[in-house]
Scaffold this active site. Sequence first.
Site, PDB file in Angstrom:
ATOM      1  CD  GLU A   1      33.117  39.259  47.994  1.00  0.00           C
ATOM      2  OE1 GLU A   1      32.978  39.781  49.110  1.00  0.00           O
ATOM      3  OE2 GLU A   1      32.658  38.143  47.698  1.00  0.00           O
ATOM      4  CB  THR A   2      35.093  40.973  40.375  1.00  0.00           C
ATOM      5  OG1 THR A   2      33.736  40.823  39.927  1.00  0.00           O
ATOM      6  CG2 THR A   2      36.040  40.733  39.215  1.00  0.00           C
TER       7      THR A   2
END
Length: 297
Positions: free
Chosen positions: A46-47
């Site tokens: 994830e970002t």
Amino acid sequence: MTLRFHTLDVFTTQPFGGNPLAVVFGGDTLTAVQMQRIAREFNLSETVFVLAPTLPQALHRVRIFTPGRELPFAGHPTVGAACLLAELGLAPKGADVSFVLEEGVGPVPVRVRCTPGEPMYAELSVAKLPEYGPAPDVGAVAAVLGLEPGELGSGAEAPRAVSCGVPFVLVPLRAPELLAAVDFDAAGARQRFAGAWASSFYVYARGYEGELRARMFATDMGIAEDPATGSAAAALAGALASEADRDGTHAWTLHQGVEMGRPSVLHIAADRVGGQVSAVRVGGHSVLIADGTFGAA
């Protein structure tokens, strides 16, 4: 446009363990398409993008992207972002502070504890309590995991679909040794579970003295395997507390990422009152790894 970013390892006290996370600041004018491109560039599970809030009770708004799509909620971005905000002085100051992050699922309360000489620790409380979906086909689940149907299940626990904001198929195994035997069939999972209420798989087994071990596979999110998955751990904590034989607080230490060489430790808990789960929490440490800037068109 120049954006500032930091990377962290989440659910670990050691650099290069846990689940890597990118946190991006200054992207309030970015479109969802641009954010998705940036997430693919980082290519981490994830970002997260830290933005100005739209809810009056929220300190910041965050948008969370896997390499494949946006998520309304995720645990390691929430825990990691909360720790980073406190470390950078972008949250209330103190050794034990609480604030709210605005996510797609709604307001998510977080608590950050700072102990001298230790990495930051954050704990989230889910915005959505456990919800059950249609029961998955045990034979199909076993097939995509490369296991026999008889190797699935533990006591009264069977595979079930549960969500605390993101749906997962929770798959209990009869012994922790079976976790290493999982041979996930990504193509088979896409074919067999296309359009299913839950199509990401959280496979777990019980260890010693209440310890849990888990692996997570989510090709629908663009993640082959995840070293630590707070949203899945929340669903598991909620399910286990829902299915328990008593009220009170139920807590577990959960180990994930061992088979990937990125060991992670998640502390999960759920409160049950009158036979109903009233709260679910997920906590862990975060370690700051790097920071920098990049340009975004």
